[in-house]
Design an enzyme around this catalytic site. Sequence first.
Site, PDB file in Angstrom:
ATOM      1  N   ASP A   1      -4.758  14.547  32.144  1.00  0.00           N
ATOM      2  CA  ASP A   1      -4.857  13.337  31.107  1.00  0.00           C
ATOM      3  C   ASP A   1      -5.020  12.422  33.081  1.00  0.00           C
ATOM      4  O   ASP A   1      -5.708  11.093  32.710  1.00  0.00           O
ATOM      5  CB  ASP A   1      -4.166  12.738  30.318  1.00  0.00           C
ATOM      6  CG  ASP A   1      -3.632  13.407  29.684  1.00  0.00           C
ATOM      7  OD1 ASP A   1      -4.920  13.621  28.885  1.00  0.00           O
ATOM      8  OD2 ASP A   1      -2.774  12.891  28.736  1.00  0.00           O
TER       9      ASP A   1
ATOM     10  N   TYR B   1      -8.537  21.035  22.354  1.00  0.00           N
ATOM     11  CA  TYR B   1      -8.157  22.194  22.965  1.00  0.00           C
ATOM     12  C   TYR B   1      -9.130  22.935  23.724  1.00  0.00           C
ATOM     13  O   TYR B   1      -8.527  23.804  24.813  1.00  0.00           O
ATOM     14  CB  TYR B   1      -7.312  22.947  22.540  1.00  0.00           C
ATOM     15  CG  TYR B   1      -6.008  22.566  21.675  1.00  0.00           C
ATOM     16  CD1 TYR B   1      -4.805  22.004  22.591  1.00  0.00           C
ATOM     17  CD2 TYR B   1      -6.270  22.112  20.379  1.00  0.00           C
ATOM     18  CE1 TYR B   1      -4.184  21.600  22.056  1.00  0.00           C
ATOM     19  CE2 TYR B   1      -5.275  21.039  19.789  1.00  0.00           C
ATOM     20  CZ  TYR B   1      -3.811  20.815  20.967  1.00  0.00           C
ATOM     21  OH  TYR B   1      -3.094  19.830  20.032  1.00  0.00           O
TER      22      TYR B   1
HETATM   23  O1  F6P Z   1      -0.760  19.410  21.414  1.00  0.00           O
HETATM   24  P1  F6P Z   1      -0.156  19.117  22.576  1.00  0.00           P
HETATM   25  O2  F6P Z   1       0.126  20.878  23.051  1.00  0.00           O
HETATM   26  O3  F6P Z   1       1.252  18.641  22.169  1.00  0.00           O
HETATM   27  O4  F6P Z   1      -0.607  18.759  23.891  1.00  0.00           O
HETATM   28  C1  F6P Z   1      -1.585  16.916  23.266  1.00  0.00           C
HETATM   29  C2  F6P Z   1      -1.621  16.049  24.721  1.00  0.00           C
HETATM   30  O5  F6P Z   1      -1.400  17.192  26.207  1.00  0.00           O
HETATM   31  C3  F6P Z   1      -1.976  16.400  26.914  1.00  0.00           C
HETATM   32  O6  F6P Z   1      -3.466  16.675  27.407  1.00  0.00           O
HETATM   33  C4  F6P Z   1      -1.107  15.972  28.102  1.00  0.00           C
HETATM   34  O7  F6P Z   1      -1.392  16.830  28.395  1.00  0.00           O
HETATM   35  C5  F6P Z   1      -2.537  14.830  26.561  1.00  0.00           C
HETATM   36  O8  F6P Z   1      -3.638  14.420  26.250  1.00  0.00           O
HETATM   37  C6  F6P Z   1      -2.104  14.953  24.621  1.00  0.00           C
HETATM   38  O9  F6P Z   1      -2.143  14.309  24.064  1.00  0.00           O
END
Ligand code: F6P
Length: 554
Positions: free
Chosen positions: A322, A473
Amino acid sequence: MALVAATPLHSPVVSVSCRQLEGRTLKTSFLQPRAVVPFSIRSWNLSAPADRLRGDSRRSRRTNRNLTAIRSQDGKAGLESQDDFPDMSTEEFNRRFTLPHLNDLFNVQPMRSTFCTKSSCPLPSETNNSSSRWEDLRKVFVHDDDRVLLKTIKYANPTSSGAECFDEDCNFHHQWVPRAGPRSKIYFDPSEVKAAIVTCGGLCPGLNDVIRQIVLTLDVYGVKRMLGITYGYRGFFEESLEPIVLTRHLVQNIHLAGGSLLGVSRGGAKTSDIVDTLQEKGINMLFVLGGNGTHAGANAIHEEARRRRMKLAVVGVPKTIDNDILLMDKTFGFDTAVEEAQRAINTAYIEANSAYNGIGIVKLMGRQSGFIAMHASLASGQVDVCLIPEVPFALDGGHGVLQHIQHLIEERGKAVICVAEGAGQDLLPTNNGTDPSGNPILGDIGTHLQREIKKYFKAASITVDIKYIDPTYMIRACRANASDGILCAVLGQNAVHGAFAGYSGITVGIANNHYVYLPIPEVISHARNVDPDSRMWHRCLTSTGQPDFIANSS
Ligand SMILES: O=P(O)(O)OC[C@H]1O[C@](O)(CO)[C@@H](O)[C@@H]1O
Ligand SMILES: Nc1ncnc2c1ncn2[C@@H]1O[C@H](COP(=O)(O)OP(=O)(O)OP(=O)(O)O)[C@@H](O)[C@H]1O
Ligand SMILES: [Mg+2]
């Protein structure tokens, strides 16, 4: 193309961008600076402590005293008071950016560094200062007093785009921070070091590169005992989670794959349990790879270790696609994420371009910060509408997103929208839920947009072909690209140098292309955001040609 007649849909800015496409002149009003008020709020983001960082607390200090008229570039007068600028004397800055050191508590006698990259490295026992082999090493080390300038622009006026000012004349303040790198004196004897690495939060390209570089660098110093804590902070207290013994051999090729060799997790961190485990295992160097939450945890561990008078060096390496960590040019993984994201945008573009009245929607990560969406939009050059959390927008009405999309369909027969996951949350029902780390669970703006666009065009009896792409992802589970690979190498190595230099409660970063050490609290007091008045956001708007999607207008 058979379309229903267009109503006057778009704001003047839209027509400007369309005229630009038709080869006509671009109106200069397009990128005019905004009103005077927001400029000094930005400077808060960068250097004030947490309690003074919020715009609202700043506003509450606003008084009618000492008001000064300031003329903005577009000639409108605004009122600002010196009280509205953050206090940032050199002394205050230096106090806040002094790195915590083991010798704040102990009286550790440093020894000659064992770090050596020459073919004829002197043995640590060779203490003769005049030894020619030591002379050879002179230029390997960074002096403790080397400094890097944190800010390099001298703004002429607070109304300059992106200006960060400490007074109404925007006088330049030298903000020097310690340069990262190996020191000639070290505060740990490598034979006594037991190091641990932990990766927390979400995945990020480059985690394995950083793990690898930390291990390789520790190895060069002569450290023999290295552990990988598994599944984030959880690995410190869940008995079933055994640490991994790390060696140069084990990590040699791990950077060839995405993910984390050690695994990641969210939630479950209890500082005292973690510090108990560190104590039990005799760990005296801890490398923590993660985002804001992880760094808050790292700082809590550092504080607790100090309270217990443990000789522990805690060093963070900021990890977040981010790019939401303060004061840094960028964090590792961000470049790769942008590169992957623009591939998704390209797919959306090709689909939209090939379909009859095609609309491509790409949802990208970015909980609070729209950096990925902004940079990917700019990089791809294929986005018509970029929506980020920092810039509110309306869907409906004469200046809303939906009418603009209709306009794009009518004019060009296609539209590509790139939306950050945290954008437009005010348009969705509130969900008050949080993930195990306490991060808010967001409403799904991507599918909401898809539904609203479908509904809108159906009501207007316009046939559209909507393709929705969610590469969430895919953009973070991949291997780091070359530029991130280099960043990871430097950051990982510097983390080890920082620990050997005796610092704790610090993190590593890149500022103005130079590598620096920063105290953890200074980089996590709040998330770094896209500044809607910055040149970069305006560059993005120039590229997309999108108008302000002003709320409540018709
Ligand atoms: O689904 P997870 O693993 O909680 O990660 C989602 C979050 O991870 C991030 O990429 C931050 O690492 C955010 O942008 C996103 O909301
Ligand atoms: N304020 C805090 N104090 C101590 N530990 C924290 C704090 N906030 C989060 N943590 C812990 O840090 C770990 C990682 O936090 P989180 O899941 O928010 O990821 P992050 O480091 O912010 O990375 P990402 O950018 O992926 O969100 C979790 O184990 C969480 O419990
Ligand atoms: Mg977080």
